[in-house]
Each structure stands twice: as structure tokens, then as C-alpha cells.
Motif scaffolding. Structure first.
Motif, PDB file in Angstrom:
ATOM      1  N   ARG A  15       0.834  -1.199   0.000  1.00 48.36           N
ATOM      2  CA  ARG A  15       0.000   0.000   0.000  1.00 48.36           C
ATOM      3  C   ARG A  15       0.871   1.252   0.000  1.00 48.36           C
ATOM      4  O   ARG A  15       1.752   1.413   0.851  1.00 48.36           O
ATOM      5  N   ASP A  16       0.614   2.098  -0.975  1.00 50.50           N
ATOM      6  CA  ASP A  16       1.186   3.447  -0.994  1.00 50.50           C
ATOM      7  C   ASP A  16       2.705   3.432  -0.835  1.00 50.50           C
ATOM      8  O   ASP A  16       3.250   4.157  -0.003  1.00 50.50           O
ATOM      9  N   ILE A  17       3.361   2.610  -1.593  1.00 49.14           N
ATOM     10  CA  ILE A  17       4.813   2.522  -1.477  1.00 49.14           C
ATOM     11  C   ILE A  17       5.484   3.501  -2.438  1.00 49.14           C
ATOM     12  O   ILE A  17       5.068   3.630  -3.592  1.00 49.14           O
ATOM     13  N   SER A  18       6.484   4.190  -1.946  1.00 52.09           N
ATOM     14  CA  SER A  18       7.258   5.094  -2.799  1.00 52.09           C
ATOM     15  C   SER A  18       8.738   4.780  -2.643  1.00 52.09           C
ATOM     16  O   SER A  18       9.197   4.468  -1.542  1.00 52.09           O
ATOM     17  N   MET A  19       9.443   4.883  -3.736  1.00 53.39           N
ATOM     18  CA  MET A  19      10.891   4.659  -3.683  1.00 53.39           C
ATOM     19  C   MET A  19      11.497   5.095  -5.007  1.00 53.39           C
ATOM     20  O   MET A  19      10.779   5.405  -5.951  1.00 53.39           O
ATOM     21  N   SER A  20      12.821   5.126  -5.045  1.00 53.79           N
ATOM     22  CA  SER A  20      13.457   5.497  -6.308  1.00 53.79           C
ATOM     23  C   SER A  20      14.825   4.854  -6.419  1.00 53.79           C
ATOM     24  O   SER A  20      15.415   4.430  -5.423  1.00 53.79           O
ATOM     25  N   VAL A  21      15.299   4.755  -7.655  1.00 47.36           N
ATOM     26  CA  VAL A  21      16.647   4.253  -7.910  1.00 47.36           C
ATOM     27  C   VAL A  21      17.275   5.216  -8.912  1.00 47.36           C
ATOM     28  O   VAL A  21      16.669   5.525  -9.944  1.00 47.36           O
ATOM     29  N   ALA A  22      18.478   5.717  -8.590  1.00 48.05           N
ATOM     30  CA  ALA A  22      19.155   6.623  -9.520  1.00 48.05           C
ATOM     31  C   ALA A  22      20.010   5.804 -10.479  1.00 48.05           C
ATOM     32  O   ALA A  22      20.309   4.636 -10.224  1.00 48.05           O
ATOM     33  N   ALA A  23      20.393   6.423 -11.596  1.00 45.34           N
ATOM     34  CA  ALA A  23      21.231   5.726 -12.566  1.00 45.34           C
ATOM     35  C   ALA A  23      22.514   5.256 -11.888  1.00 45.34           C
ATOM     36  O   ALA A  23      23.117   5.987 -11.106  1.00 45.34           O
ATOM     37  N   GLY A  24      22.910   4.036 -12.155  1.00 41.79           N
ATOM     38  CA  GLY A  24      24.157   3.514 -11.625  1.00 41.79           C
ATOM     39  C   GLY A  24      24.144   3.234 -10.128  1.00 41.79           C
ATOM     40  O   GLY A  24      25.183   2.991  -9.524  1.00 41.79           O
ATOM     41  N   GLU A  25      22.963   3.223  -9.539  1.00 37.31           N
ATOM     42  CA  GLU A  25      22.875   3.029  -8.099  1.00 37.31           C
ATOM     43  C   GLU A  25      22.479   1.581  -7.789  1.00 37.31           C
ATOM     44  O   GLU A  25      21.753   0.957  -8.555  1.00 37.31           O
ATOM     45  N   LEU A  26      22.967   1.060  -6.664  1.00 37.91           N
ATOM     46  CA  LEU A  26      22.544  -0.276  -6.227  1.00 37.91           C
ATOM     47  C   LEU A  26      21.649  -0.099  -5.002  1.00 37.91           C
ATOM     48  O   LEU A  26      22.105   0.382  -3.966  1.00 37.91           O
ATOM     49  N   VAL A  27      20.396  -0.446  -5.166  1.00 36.95           N
ATOM     50  CA  VAL A  27      19.432  -0.240  -4.083  1.00 36.95           C
ATOM     51  C   VAL A  27      18.891  -1.591  -3.630  1.00 36.95           C
ATOM     52  O   VAL A  27      18.580  -2.451  -4.452  1.00 36.95           O
ATOM     53  N   THR A  28      18.801  -1.767  -2.322  1.00 33.00           N
ATOM     54  CA  THR A  28      18.300  -3.015  -1.770  1.00 33.00           C
ATOM     55  C   THR A  28      16.958  -2.775  -1.087  1.00 33.00           C
ATOM     56  O   THR A  28      16.765  -1.725  -0.465  1.00 33.00           O
ATOM     57  N   ILE A  29      16.072  -3.729  -1.232  1.00 36.04           N
ATOM     58  CA  ILE A  29      14.827  -3.689  -0.463  1.00 36.04           C
ATOM     59  C   ILE A  29      14.872  -4.857   0.514  1.00 36.04           C
ATOM     60  O   ILE A  29      15.069  -6.008   0.093  1.00 36.04           O
ATOM     61  N   ILE A  30      14.736  -4.566   1.788  1.00 40.85           N
ATOM     62  CA  ILE A  30      14.697  -5.648   2.767  1.00 40.85           C
ATOM     63  C   ILE A  30      13.422  -5.518   3.598  1.00 40.85           C
ATOM     64  O   ILE A  30      12.670  -4.553   3.466  1.00 40.85           O
ATOM     65  N   GLY A  31      13.208  -6.498   4.430  1.00 41.15           N
ATOM     66  CA  GLY A  31      12.024  -6.476   5.285  1.00 41.15           C
ATOM     67  C   GLY A  31      11.690  -7.877   5.712  1.00 41.15           C
ATOM     68  O   GLY A  31      12.143  -8.836   5.071  1.00 41.15           O
ATOM     69  N   PRO A  32      10.936  -8.002   6.784  1.00 44.96           N
ATOM     70  CA  PRO A  32      10.594  -9.342   7.256  1.00 44.96           C
ATOM     71  C   PRO A  32       9.719 -10.094   6.252  1.00 44.96           C
ATOM     72  O   PRO A  32       9.200  -9.497   5.309  1.00 44.96           O
ATOM     73  N   ASN A  33       9.558 -11.369   6.485  1.00 46.56           N
ATOM     74  CA  ASN A  33       8.693 -12.175   5.637  1.00 46.56           C
ATOM     75  C   ASN A  33       7.311 -11.551   5.516  1.00 46.56           C
ATOM     76  O   ASN A  33       6.740 -11.128   6.503  1.00 46.56           O
ATOM     77  N   GLY A  34       6.812 -11.495   4.294  1.00 43.66           N
ATOM     78  CA  GLY A  34       5.466 -10.958   4.131  1.00 43.66           C
ATOM     79  C   GLY A  34       5.435  -9.442   4.088  1.00 43.66           C
ATOM     80  O   GLY A  34       4.371  -8.847   4.148  1.00 43.66           O
ATOM     81  N   ALA A  35       6.589  -8.826   3.965  1.00 43.88           N
ATOM     82  CA  ALA A  35       6.613  -7.369   3.941  1.00 43.88           C
ATOM     83  C   ALA A  35       6.103  -6.820   2.621  1.00 43.88           C
ATOM     84  O   ALA A  35       5.708  -5.670   2.525  1.00 43.88           O
ATOM     85  N   GLY A  36       6.121  -7.651   1.595  1.00 42.90           N
ATOM     86  CA  GLY A  36       5.665  -7.183   0.292  1.00 42.90           C
ATOM     87  C   GLY A  36       6.808  -6.846  -0.648  1.00 42.90           C
ATOM     88  O   GLY A  36       6.603  -6.200  -1.675  1.00 42.90           O
ATOM     89  N   LYS A  37       7.990  -7.331  -0.319  1.00 45.91           N
ATOM     90  CA  LYS A  37       9.172  -7.007  -1.134  1.00 45.91           C
ATOM     91  C   LYS A  37       9.040  -7.544  -2.561  1.00 45.91           C
ATOM     92  O   LYS A  37       9.161  -6.801  -3.531  1.00 45.91           O
ATOM     93  N   SER A  38       8.793  -8.863  -2.646  1.00 41.96           N
ATOM     94  CA  SER A  38       8.674  -9.456  -3.984  1.00 41.96           C
ATOM     95  C   SER A  38       7.473  -8.899  -4.717  1.00 41.96           C
ATOM     96  O   SER A  38       7.504  -8.712  -5.929  1.00 41.96           O
ATOM     97  N   THR A  39       6.413  -8.631  -3.948  1.00 41.70           N
ATOM     98  CA  THR A  39       5.209  -8.073  -4.567  1.00 41.70           C
ATOM     99  C   THR A  39       5.528  -6.748  -5.244  1.00 41.70           C
ATOM    100  O   THR A  39       5.085  -6.490  -6.366  1.00 41.70           O
ATOM    101  N   LEU A  40       6.319  -5.935  -4.585  1.00 43.35           N
ATOM    102  CA  LEU A  40       6.673  -4.635  -5.146  1.00 43.35           C
ATOM    103  C   LEU A  40       7.407  -4.808  -6.473  1.00 43.35           C
ATOM    104  O   LEU A  40       7.083  -4.185  -7.486  1.00 43.35           O
ATOM    105  N   ILE A  41       8.380  -5.718  -6.463  1.00 42.57           N
ATOM    106  CA  ILE A  41       9.197  -5.888  -7.663  1.00 42.57           C
ATOM    107  C   ILE A  41       8.348  -6.485  -8.787  1.00 42.57           C
ATOM    108  O   ILE A  41       8.462  -6.102  -9.956  1.00 42.57           O
ATOM    109  N   LYS A  42       7.433  -7.385  -8.425  1.00 42.57           N
ATOM    110  CA  LYS A  42       6.557  -7.973  -9.450  1.00 42.57           C
ATOM    111  C   LYS A  42       5.594  -6.929  -9.993  1.00 42.57           C
ATOM    112  O   LYS A  42       5.243  -6.948 -11.175  1.00 42.57           O
TER     113      LYS A  42
END
Lengths: 243, 331, 300
Positions: free
Chosen positions: A23-50
Motif C-alpha cells: 500500500r502506498d509505497i514510494s521509492m526510487s533508484v538513480a542511474a548507476g545506483e545499487l538499491v536493496t529492499i529488505i524487510g521481514p517475511n510478508g513485507a511485500g518485497k517481492s510483490t513490489l518488484i513484481k
């Protein structure tokens, strides 16, 4: 923020329209940047990427790549848009040969260019070379992940999204994969990855987003979050409240 | 007027028998999600099984055991159940459509046996002169038909009540759990294969019962009554009424058999005798359209599924959330 | 015996051609398409329709009973079968795909099969028909073995098409995309493959193959509206025996079923011939459900 390559603004998405997982997730990745998404199980990490990859429906919010709207993009058009996506499991075709896997990945390119890029992929990942004519199913876990990344690079994306690249790998292979990813960023491509292996991922990444229960919780430079006790709390707090 | 009444009784007997078969199919598809593409096979096995058991002894024919009608019915059901068991055992652990293909195969095979195994089935002529239960007690065929209608209605009511109880029992809940999500059912400690097997075999037996009742009614059995179109008709009856709903199944029988009979009447009066094959084709096309259009535009049928069954009835393959939503698992 | 083997190979080659289309659609579209064999019937009758409509002469080629007109008619029939397949996909399967369980698609194909079969019955009538009234005499080629020139052409055409399909799947981008979708549609999309495009091409390839197989069957046997209905079981048996999605397996499965069928007639009454594929199918499902030829190289 203004220089963001990928920008996710207030995205809500889920498998069913009336049942949002994030719900209502915001984030960004700049050119050439390595960004990680972490969080406990069920946080919605894979859902976001999908959701970014067009695999599930975004019901509100906006995703842009270099200013162009790619909200709810058809998954197969991602390569054209300049994104490559490496799913968590089953990210290679095990009934096709290694060479065929790369040829499938190079389909969006004109044929001569495809040939050139595949040759380049074997130079970048020499471990794959001996397996060209073998079914990808025979590869080890680490080799599979290399093949998946090699495939993703074929279309020369500006952004690669990886869903738990370390899943199921031996610790030594995790180091190997992560150091290759860190090396990739130096060539100018941006990486967005979801990881369970939070610590290792934060060590190689520039910035980290922490999600919990489908929403943004924390973000900032990885180096800072690495020592932030709140990160541990989010993990533990979640576990403590689990029914 | 009397003619109409007599015909109505005849019509209702056939509808009631088909309703029993549809309830058997409903147990398989509506409640358990098993696709049976050879309904006619189980119906035919029940019919021939009953016929062989109750038939008068005859030269050069196997069977003719002259058993009481109810024993014959039970035997027919048992044979249909056995056939169901054989295909189910071969396919239930495999891809879902293998059951569909295997049942399609058994329908073709049974049709061949009916036509070619003359010593048992009487071949193309069939078995004639079968005793009709308690026929001698009635002065007129019309009176007998009325009696038989009451008899098949009673059987149908018993099957209906038994199935309604069964699907509301713990066993029925397991069936639905399996239909919605095999993995979840397994995690509840239920063996999905065994339960599905039970439902399929029971459904096959009920179809066999329908076949046996049909034999008792018309007093003979021949391959003409077991053409492949019957499978499609039964399916049309099921989905028009709404699968997963036994009242809908009965309504569907009335609608589809009415449509079939009416279209047959109109066509046979309007079409010259030379074009009977084409006339049959038009009727079959109507059945095909009923199936395809219902699936497309009214997938829950005229009545739809009852509340016992959750709303996910037909959405079973919408991507299931996998690892991301543990919050739901406790519910 | 020799004759039975030769007949089995001939029937097997037609089964092989039909089973390739079936196994491709089962692998890529992910449902058992009961209407596939009806596309064979449709193709066979469309060729007849073209011949009749334009009153094309038989114009036999050499010792054959047919000539260029039938070959031309077959090409047109293949086109018309593709059109039918695309229309059905557009208005039936495409509307259901992704919204309902895949068994509902199986069910829909079951209804579509009934529609196509009876549409043909309505247009062309139920009696048996032939492409030509020319008679052909079987030529003795070995002691106890007589072969008709038509049969040689049917066999050669089927084999040539089987090889062509194999090369297409192995060596072209589209073929590769089809094999990728056959293994995993989501991953294929991640790789930049448009599912809609692959589905469309699967119908085009499957429909055209079905039409040719139907014509070949019509040439070597006869045309009846039930042609496809009776071929469906052998084709399913061949596809499953070969391992679903495995093209080489389907070909071998087709020959296996054809051979068992024709040899079995030496032992059992011919009336039961149609049940043989069912028994083979049951045996495969009981003992080797992944297919007899699942390990064959280069298939999938």
C-alpha cells in the motif's frame, strides 16, 4: 530524487483488486545506483518488484522510468523500456540449453546484435561457456543465477531488478554473485534487488529501503541503516506480533 | 388432452432420470472439480449391467440372470462404480485433464463393446423384452408410467437429499477444500486423492443408477440410447442450472431436455426426410451453443452456486498469492 | 504381418502429424484441446469444399488418384482452418484464458468440438465422401505386402512436415519462443516474449498441421463428420505417451499407436480397433505417466 532513473510513487498493488498486498509505497533508484529492499517475511518485497515488472496489477500510484510512465507495463515490454528482471525461482528455462536460454533472452534484439551480445555474455561469464549445448537444468545453483543475470544483461538494460539473487545459494556463491553485482553497477547499470540476506545485501548496496506489512518503514544510505537498531526492531517486532 | 398428459408423464420420467445422472456429474464437477468427458459410458454401463442381470435367460447370450429389478439396479451401479474406479485410479494423481481424456476414452470403448460384444449386449439390436418392475400390477401402460414416474421421483429425491447431506458434511467440506486448493487441503491432513476418488466413484455409481432406471422404464436396451451426444446433453443440463447446485441441476434438466425435445419436434416437422442427418446436427449445435455461451456469459448458470460453496468456485486458477502474505494464513 | 506393419506406419504418420499439433497446443496453451481433432475434420472438408465449389478436375498425377487441384485445395484449407482456429480463440478460449480454471477451457473445447463437428455435418451431410472417384490398385512390392501409390505420398508428406516442424522449433526464433512458453509462460514474458503472439502462432501452426493431417486422412481413408471424433483418442494417447509438449515424443507416440492398432487387428476383432488407443493410454497412465519417450533428446 530528481535524478531518479526509476521512480515509484504511492503504489498500491496485489493479486486481487480488493486485496492489496502493498500500500502506498514510494521509492526510487538513480542511474548507476545499487538499491536493496529488505524487510521481514510478508513485507511485500517481492510483490513490489513484481508490480513494477507488470506481473500484478497496480491499482493506484505511478511507476516511471526516466520520466516515462511504465505503470502496469506488459511484462514482455520491459526489455524495450530498458529494464531487466530476474525472478527469484525458476529464472532459467531448464529444458532449453544454456545457449538457447541466451537466445530467448536476446529475442528483443536484431539477430546480428543478439549474436554479438551472446558472445559477450560468454566472455563476461566464462563459467557458462562449457555448458553451451547442455540443458540448463544441469547447472548448479550458482551457475543458474549467473545464467539468469547474463540473460538479463543481454538487452543492455539501464536497470536490473533481482528478486533474492542469493536464495538457495551456498555462502561462497552468495559472495560471488554479490561481488559480480557490485561490479555491474560500476559499468553504469542500476540495480534494484530484494534480499532476505539483509546484511550482505546492505554491505554492497548504496541505499536500502525497509518494508514491513506492505508499507515503507525506513530508508537511507545502507551504511547508516546497517547499524540502525530500528531495522532489527522491525524484523523482531514483526516476529513478536505474528499470530 | 389425455395424449398430452401421457406425453408429459413420459417426458418427466426421462427428465427425472437425467436429473439423477446430472446430480452424479454435479458431485464430480460441481463439488469436486473433476471433469468427466464420458458421462454416457457410466450411464450405459449401469443400463447394460442392469439389463444383463434382470434379463430373461436366452440361448447363446451371456447373462439373463432373471434377478429382481432392485438387485439389477445395484449391480449396474456397482459396475459403473468399478469403471469409475479404474479410470480414476489411473488419472487422479496426474494432470487434471488426464481424467477428462481417459473418461472420453472409456465412452468410446463402451460404445464399441455395446455394438460388438453381441453375446453380452446383443450388439446393434440390443437386448429386448426386459422385465419392467411391477408392470403386471397395472391395467394400462399410462397407469404404469405414472407409477414409474413416482418411483423415479422418489429415487431422485433420496439421491438429492443424500447428496445435500453429504456435501454439507465434513466430507463435503473436504471436497470443496480440495476443489479450491489441493495444497491447503493436504495441509489439513486430508488425502485429496482418496477423497476425490470417492467422489468420482460415487458420482459414477449414481450415473449407473440412472442407466438402470432407464432400462426398467423402456424395457430394452440398445446402443441407440447411448450416443456420445448424451454426454454433451448432461453437461449442458448441469451448467445451465449452475454447477455446484443440485436444484439448479434439476432445473437445467427441464430446460435442456425441453429445448432438445422441442427442437427435435420442430425440425422433424419442418425438414424433409432426406436431411435427417442435418436435422440432428442442428440439435447438436443447439446443445453446443448452450454449453459454450453459458460458459462465456453465465458461468454460474441460471441459479448459480449455493452459499455452502465459497465464491471462488470458478476462479480456482487466479494466481494464488504465494510467499508474500503470511498475514492471511492464520485466518 | 508385413502388411499390418505397413498399414500401421501409414496410420501412424497421420497420427504423428495430428499429435504434434495437439502436443504443441497442450504444451503452450496449457489445456487439453478436445477441438483439435475437429480442426482436422474441418481442414479435410474445406479441401473437399474448395474442390467442389470450383469444380476442379481430379487431374491425377501419374499413378496417384489426385493431382495439383487437391494440393492447391489443401493449402487453401489450411488457411481456412487457421482462420477457424483464430476465430475460436478470439471468441471463446481467449475470453476464458486467465479468468477461469484450465479445466473450464477443456470444457469449452469440448463444446466447441461438438459445434464444429455438427457444423460440418450440417454443411456437408453425414455420409462418407471422397476427394475423387478414381480407383487405385495396390501394387505388390514384396510378398504379402501391397501398397497404393497414394499411401506413399501420404506417408512422405507426413514425414516431411514432421521434420519441418522439428527444424522450425529448433532453429527459428519463433520456434524457440514457443518452446520457452511451453516450459514457463511467466518466464517467457520476463524474457521479452509476447504471449499473445506465441499463442496466435501456435494456433496458426497447429491449425495448418491439423488441416493437412485431415486431408491426408481423407485421401487414405475417407471423409466423415466423425473423422476427428474418432481420431481424438489416438492423438491424445500419442501425445501423452510421448510426454506432453514433447514433439519428437508425439511423433513416436503416433507411430506406436498406429502400429499397435494395426497389429492388434490380427488378434482381436476389428470392431474393437478404436478401443486400442484407450488401452494404450491407460497402460501409459498407470505405468509411465510422464510419457514413454519423456527422455528423448531434442524434443521439448
Amino acid at each position: 530524487m530528481s535524478a531518479a532513473l526509476l521512480s515509484v510513487a504511492g503504489v498500491t498493488a496485489g493479486y486481487q483488486p480488493d486485496l492489496p498486498i502493498i500500500r502506498d509505497i514510494s521509492m526510487s533508484v538513480a542511474a548507476g545506483e545499487l538499491v536493496t529492499i529488505i524487510g521481514p517475511n510478508g513485507a511485500g518485497k517481492s510483490t513490489l518488484i513484481k508490480a513494477i515488472a507488470g506481473q500484478l496489477r497496480i491499482t493506484s500510484g505511478r511507476v516511471t522510468l526516466d520520466g516515462a510512465d511504465i505503470t502496469n507495463i506488459a511484462t514482455y515490454r520491459m526489455a524495450e523500456a530498458g529494464i531487466a528482471y530476474v525472478p527469484q525461482t525458476e529464472n532459467i528455462f531448464s529444458t532449453l540449453t544454456v545457449d538457447e536460454n541466451l537466445r530467448v533472452g536476446a529475442q528483443p534484439l536484431p539477430k546480428p546484435e543478439a549474436r554479438e551480445r551472446i558472445a559477450e555474455a560468454y566472455r563476461t561469464f566464462p563459467d557458462l561457456d562449457p555448458f553451451r549445448r547442455q540443458k540448463a537444468g544441469v547447472l548448479s545453483g550458482g551457475q543458474r543465477q549467473m545464467l539468469a543475470v547474463a540473460r538479463a544483461l543481454l538487452t543492455q538494460p539501464r536497470l536490473i531488478m533481482l528478486d533474492e539473487p542469493s536464495a538457495g545459494l551456498a555462502p561462497k556463491m552468495v559472495d560471488e554473485v554479490f561481488s559480480r553485482l557490485a561490479g555491474l553497477v560500476k559499468t553504469g547499470v542500476a540495480i534494484l534487488m530484494v534480499e532476505q540476506n539483509a546484511k550482505a545485501a546492505m554491505q554492497i548496496s548504496d541505499r536500502t529501503y525497509v518494508l514491513a506489512e506492505g508499507a515503507n518503514r525506513l530508508d537511507g544510505p545502507s551504511a547508516r541503516l546497517l547499524d540502525d537498531p530500528e531495522v532489527a526492531e522491525i524484523y523482531l517486532g514483526r516476529a513478536g506480533r505474528k499470530v | 388432452m389425455l395424449g398430452v398428459a401421457l406425453y408429459l408423464v413420459f417426458f418427466l420420467i426421462v427428465v427425472t432420470i437425467y436429473a439423477i445422472v446430472v446430480m452424479g456429474l454435479n458431485l464430480q464437477w460441481g463439488f469436486t472439480g473433476l471433469f468427466n468427458a464420458g458421462v454416457v459410458a457410466f450411464y450405459a454401463i449401469g443400463a447394460y449391467g442392469t439389463a444383463v442381470l434382470i434379463g430373461p435367460a436366452r440361448d447363446r447370450l451371456i447373462g439373463g440372470f432373471e434377478m429382481p429389478f432392485l438387485v439389477g439396479l445395484a449391480g449396474g451401479m456397482a459396475l459403473a462404480a468399478l469403471a469409475g474406479l479404474i479410470v480414476a485410479l489411473a488419472t487422479l494423481k496426474l494432470r487434471e485433464e488426464y481424467l477428462a481424456i481417459a473418461t472420453f476414452g472409456i465412452a468410446i470403448t463402451i460404445q464399441l463393446v455395446a455394438l460388438n460384444f453381441e453375446a453380452l449386449t446383443g450388439g446393434a439390436n440390443g437386448l429386448i423384452g426386459l422385465p419392467r418392475p411391477m408392470f403386471d400390477l397395472f391395467a394400462t401402460p399410462g397407469g404404469y408410467n405414472l407409477f414409474y414416474l413416482i418411483f423415479v421421483l422418489a429415487v431422485a429425491v433420496v439421491i438429492y437429499a443424500a447428496l445435500e447431506r453429504a456435501v454439507r458434511s465434513p466430507w463435503g467440506r473436504v471436497l470443496r477444500a480440495i476443489r479450491e486448493d489441493v495444497t491447503a487441503a493436504r495441509s489439513l491432513g486430508k488425502n485429496p486423492t482418496t477423497t476425490r476418488l470417492q467422489a468420482f466413484v460415487l458420482g459414477s455409481a449414481i450415473m449407473g443408477l440412472g442407466g438402470g432406471l432407464y432400462v426398467g422404464f423402456i424395457g430394452f436396451v440398445s446402443p441407440i440410447d447411448f450416443l456420445p451426444i448424451l454426454t454433451f446433453q448432461i453437461w449442458a443440463m448441469l451448467i445451465v442450472g449452475g454447477s455446484g447446485n443440485n436444484r439448479g441441476a434439476v432445473l437445467g434438466c427441464l430446460v435442456v431436455w425441453g429445448l432438445w425435445t422441442a427442437s427435435g419436434y420442430v425440425i422433424s416437422n419442418a425438414v424433409p426426410p432426406g436431411l435427417q442427418s442435418q436435422a440432428g446436427a442442428v440439435q447438436a449445435i443447439i446443445i453446443g451453443l448452450v454449453i459454450v455461451l453459458t460458459l462465456l456469459f453465465r458461468p454460474r448458470g441460471l441459479i448459480g452456486e449455493e452459499d455452502v460453496v465459497s465464491a471462488h468456485a470458478r476462479d480456482d486458477e487466479v494466481t494464488t498469492p504465494q510467499e508474500e502474505i503470511p498475514a492471511q494464513q492464520g485466518q | 504381418m508385413l502388411q499390418a506393419l505397413a498399414d500401421g506406419l501409414l496410420t501412424g504418420s497421420i497420427y504423428a502429424l495430428g499429435a504434434i499439433g495437439l502436443t504443441l497446443t497442450m504444451g503452450i496453451l496449457r489445456f487439453a484441446n478436445f477441438a483439435h481433432a475437429e480442426m482436422m475434420t474441418w481442414g479435410a472438408y474445406m479441401a473437399l469444399g474448395v474442390l467442389t465449389l470450383f469444380s476442379l478436375p481430379t487431374a491425377p498425377l501419374g499413378p496417384l488418384t489426385f493431382g495439383w487441384p487437391l494440393i492447391l485445395a489443401t493449402v487453401i484449407a489450411a488457411g481456412l482452418t487457421v482462420v477457424l482456429a483464430l476465430i475460436v480463440d478470439r471468441f471463446v478460449f481467449g475470453k476464458l484464458r486467465g479468468k477461469v480454471g484450465h479445466l473450464t477451457l477443456v470444457f469449452a473445447s469440448f463444446g466447441v468440438a461438438l459445434l464444429i463437428r455438427n457444423l460440418i455435418n450440417l454443411i456437408f451431410g453425414g455420409r462418407a465422401q471422397y476427394y475423387t472417384s478414381e480407383l487405385q490398385i495396390a501394387v505388390p512390392v514384396a510378398p504379402g505386402l501391397r501398397i497404393m501409390p497414394d499411401q506413399v505420398v501420404v506417408f512422405a508428406t507426413a514425414i516431411a512436415l514432421v521434420i519441418a516442424v522439428h527444424l522450425f522449433l529448433q532453429n527459428t526464433r519463433l520456434g524457440l519462443a514457443m518452446r520457452a512458453v511451453s516450459e514457463s509462460p511467466p518466464l517467457a514474458q520476463v524474457n521479452g516474449i509476447s504471449l499473445a503472439r506465441v499463442v496466435r502462432w501456435t494456433w496458426i501452426v497447429g491449425g495448418a498441421l491439423a488441416a493437412v493431417a485431415g486431408v491426408l486422412y481423407g485421401v487414405s481413408v475417407q471423409l466423415r463428420p466423425e473423422l476427428g471424433f474418432h481420431l481424438l483418442l489416438p492423438l491424445f494417447a500419442a501425445a501423452i505417451a510421448g510426454g506432453v509438449g514433447n514433439v519428437i515424443g508425439a511423433v513416436l507416440g503416433g507411430f506406436l499407436i498406429g502400429l499397435i492398432e494395426s497389429v492388434s487387428v490380427l488378434v482381436i476383432p476389428a470392431g474393437y480397433k478404436l478401443a486400442i488407443p484407450f488401452l494404450v493410454l491407460l497402460a501409459v497412465l498407470y505405468f509411465r505417466p510422464t510419457g514413454i519417450f519423456a527422455g528423448t533428446t531434442g524434443g521439448k
